[in-house]
Every structure is written in C-alpha cells, then in structure tokens.
Scaffold this motif. Structure first.
Motif, PDB file in Angstrom:
ATOM      1  N   UNK A   3       0.823  -1.198   0.000  1.00 45.35           N
ATOM      2  CA  UNK A   3       0.000   0.000   0.000  1.00 45.35           C
ATOM      3  C   UNK A   3       0.861   1.254   0.000  1.00 45.35           C
ATOM      4  N   UNK A   4       0.405   2.254  -0.712  1.00 39.27           N
ATOM      5  CA  UNK A   4       1.083   3.542  -0.710  1.00 39.27           C
ATOM      6  C   UNK A   4       2.095   3.741  -1.812  1.00 39.27           C
ATOM      7  N   UNK A   5       2.357   2.720  -2.640  1.00 44.24           N
ATOM      8  CA  UNK A   5       3.374   2.862  -3.682  1.00 44.24           C
ATOM      9  C   UNK A   5       3.014   3.953  -4.684  1.00 44.24           C
ATOM     10  N   UNK A   6       1.735   4.068  -4.994  1.00 40.32           N
ATOM     11  CA  UNK A   6       1.330   5.044  -5.999  1.00 40.32           C
ATOM     12  C   UNK A   6       1.475   6.481  -5.512  1.00 40.32           C
ATOM     13  N   UNK A   7       1.753   6.662  -4.229  1.00 32.68           N
ATOM     14  CA  UNK A   7       1.977   8.017  -3.712  1.00 32.68           C
ATOM     15  C   UNK A   7       3.338   8.573  -4.124  1.00 32.68           C
ATOM     16  N   UNK A   8       4.227   7.686  -4.550  1.00 36.09           N
ATOM     17  CA  UNK A   8       5.582   8.121  -4.880  1.00 36.09           C
ATOM     18  C   UNK A   8       5.683   8.532  -6.339  1.00 36.09           C
ATOM     19  N   UNK A   9       6.318   9.666  -6.600  1.00 36.12           N
ATOM     20  CA  UNK A   9       6.535  10.121  -7.971  1.00 36.12           C
ATOM     21  C   UNK A   9       7.355   9.104  -8.753  1.00 36.12           C
ATOM     22  N   UNK A  10       8.344   8.487  -8.091  1.00 36.98           N
ATOM     23  CA  UNK A  10       9.200   7.521  -8.771  1.00 36.98           C
ATOM     24  C   UNK A  10       8.390   6.342  -9.299  1.00 36.98           C
ATOM     25  N   UNK A  11       7.445   5.867  -8.514  1.00 31.61           N
ATOM     26  CA  UNK A  11       6.584   4.759  -8.937  1.00 31.61           C
ATOM     27  C   UNK A  11       5.765   5.164 -10.165  1.00 31.61           C
TER      28      UNK A  11
END
Length: 350
Positions: A3-11
């Motif tokens: 959970x939360x990976x899509x919050x990162x710009x890099x992802x």
C-alpha cells in the motif's frame, strides 16, 4: 501490492514509460537527426555522461560498432589526455543537463576541440545542455517534460534517452513501430514484477549490452535503498571469478538473458549453478524463455529498459518497505543529491 506505492513520484514515473515511449516515437525526427549526423565530420562517436547517463553510453557502445562510451567523469578529470588527437562526435546525456560533469565536458570541448560536433540529449529544456551555445556544430534533443523525473532515481529519463540514442545510431528501423512494441511489452511486464519479499542484498548480471543494464539495475537498488541494500553487478561469465563471494543466503540474484546464442546458454547455465550452490537464495532469469519470459526481437540493447524495469520496480518496493522517502532516499543526510553540483571544476589547460 504494498500500500502507498502510488503516492511516490518515482513509482508513477516508472509506470509512465510505455506512454512516454509511444508519444516520443511519433515525435522524434529520426530522419532529420540522422541526416545532421551524417553531415558532420568526426573520427568516432563518443557517448558521454555520468552515473546512469554513462551507463546509457555503455549499453549503446556495447551494441553499436564504431562507437565508444567515454564517461564525462573520465573526460573532465583528465581532458587533455582523453581528447588528445581526437575529433569525436560527442553525444552527451543528462537528465537535468546541469551536473558539474556536463558543464565540465562542454568546457573541455570548447577549450580543446572547439570545432568538434556535439549532440546533447537531455530531459530539461532549461538546463545547460539545452541552452548553452556551442563553439562548434551542435544539435540538441530535448525529451518530453515527463522524462525530467522528479524522483531522485533516474527511471523514465534513463530509458527514453537510451532508446533515443539507439534510434539514431543503431541500424535504421521503423522507430515509432519499435517504440510502440516495446511499450506494449513493458505494459505487460510491469504487473509481473510486483511480487516477492525484500532480500538482504541483490545481484544483477548480464552479457553484452545487458552487462551494463545489470550495472544500472544494481545502482537503482542501492540508490533507492539509500545504501541499506548492498547490490552488485557483473558479466555472466565474469561473476564466477571472485564476485560470486558476495552471495549469501538472503541474496536475490537476477540474470538478464541475452537473446543471442551461445550467449544465452551461459546465462542459463549460471542460473542452474547458482540455484544448486545457493538453494536459500532467489535466482531469477529475465529474457527469452526465462522465468520472466521477455522476447527480445530487436536485440539486447533495445531490451535493456525492459530488464532494468525489474530493478526500478523492486527498488521502489524495497525502499518503501524500509520506510524510506522513495523520491528522496538521502533526505537529511546531505551525502547524495539529485543533481551532482558540488564538484569544483578546474580550468582546462591546453
């Protein structure tokens, strides 16, 4: 998925690559740029950059005969020696175009080979590689704004600069069709990469151009984990000659399979050997017929972004699980920065 990976710009930047490649393939003036290159007078093509940008040159030079990878870190450190007697076409890669070595390379060329042609490939329309006036014939390729990654680690910038260079210097092809095909492959591949626990350390190996894809993959893991996950790279055959000592029971080993024979056989043989010798480690092959089956109809260099995508995805997942700021893993440490600028440049002596 964690959970939360899509919050990162890099992802998000990793997952934006297929659409970037499609739109860029339809925009890039391949014929015009190839024409400009053929009109220039030079002895050799040099690919220059630092870090990931240097590895782009390594991958291309390992595939395209008659070209060399000359890291800007080497050129800036000893310009008179590197440039002595040379008249190269210098192809400079730079995400920001503002790194100390990008500027130092331009200084060295101005001082020592002012008439040598230059081709700058950059992701930042406002950077020095895009805006500085050259003393000799020059061409600038500015990639789409989306490739100017906001994250610390180069992802879409790496892949799109690499594919741009291959479009211009590899054997002529239908570039829009090829980039569309690669984009389709990556769309299908990305969901397959989101699995597995975080290992203690990682190893990436490959052969030919994929040797240097392995180098970029290892760098992604170390950068994104802020050094908390040691990562090693080597060639398929070179790995046995000492570097294999790096492997422990908690090591994830990834072998990029070259599509050529017998090159591919050496990779599959190494995978079998490592599985027998290190049964508690994870050994995975990526490539034609591999554990993750990735066709490489255009050759190893064109497939390098597909292989490196595994490390991009895993690196973000592992960094996130460590509780790090994925977009700025070295936040608060003041040891590494997104753009290397704290290098003192010394005057170039002729």
């Amino acid at each position: 998925m964690i959970e939360g990976l899509t919050n990162w710009a890099t992802w998000r930047e990793i997952h934006s690559q297929p659409e970037i490649w499609r739109s860029w393939g339809a925009t890039l003036d391949v014929a015009g740029l190839r024409g400009w290159i053929s009109d220039q007078v030079f002895d050799e093509v040099w690919f220059c950059g630092a870090g990931t940008s240097a590895y782009i040159g390594d991958i291309v030079a390992a595939s395209v005969k008659g070209t060399r990878s000359v890291p800007s870190t080497d050129l800036v450190a000893d310009p008179a020696h590197v440039l002595a007697g040379a008249r190269p076409l210098v192809v400079s890669f730079g995400r920001s175009g503002n790194s100390a070595e990008s500027i130092g390379t331009m200084d060295a060329l101005d001082a020592l080979v002012p008439d040598a042609p230059r081709l700058n490939i950059t992701c930042n329309k406002d950077g020095a590689l895009a805006t500085r006036v050259s003393t000799g014939p020059a061409q600038v390729i500015i990639l789409p704004d989306a490739t100017h990654d906001a994250g610390f680690a180069m992802t879409s910038s790496f892949s799109t600069m690499l594919l741009t260079a291959l479009a211009l210097f590899d054997v002529k092809c239908d570039v829009p069709a090829r980039l569309n095909a690669l984009a389709d492959q990556l769309d299908n591949l990305l969901p397959q990469l989101i699995a597995g626990d975080r290992p203690g350390r990682a190893v990436y190996v490959g052969a030919g151009p994929l040797t240097f894809a392995a180098r970029e993959a290892a760098l992604k893991v170390m950068e994104l984990s802020a050094g908390q996950m040691p990562a090693l790279w080597d060639s398929t055959l070179g790995f046995r000659h000492g570097p294999k000592a790096f492997v422990t029971d908690s090591t994830a080993i990834t072998i990029f399979l070259n599509p050529n024979q017998p090159t591919q056989n050496y990779g599959t043989d190494l995978a079998k050997e490592l599985q027998q010798q290190f049964p508690r480690s994870t050994v995975q092959t990526i490539g034609p017929g591999g554990d993750i089956d990735v066709a490489m109809p255009f050759g190893a260099a064109w497939a390098a972004p597909l292989c490196v995508a595994q490390a991009q995805v895993k690196g973000v997942m592992w960094a996130h699980s460590l509780g790090l700021n994925v977009d700025d893993p070295f936040s608060g440490q003041s040891t590494l920065s997104r753009v290397v600028s704290d290098v003192k440049l010394y005057p170039v002596t002729t």
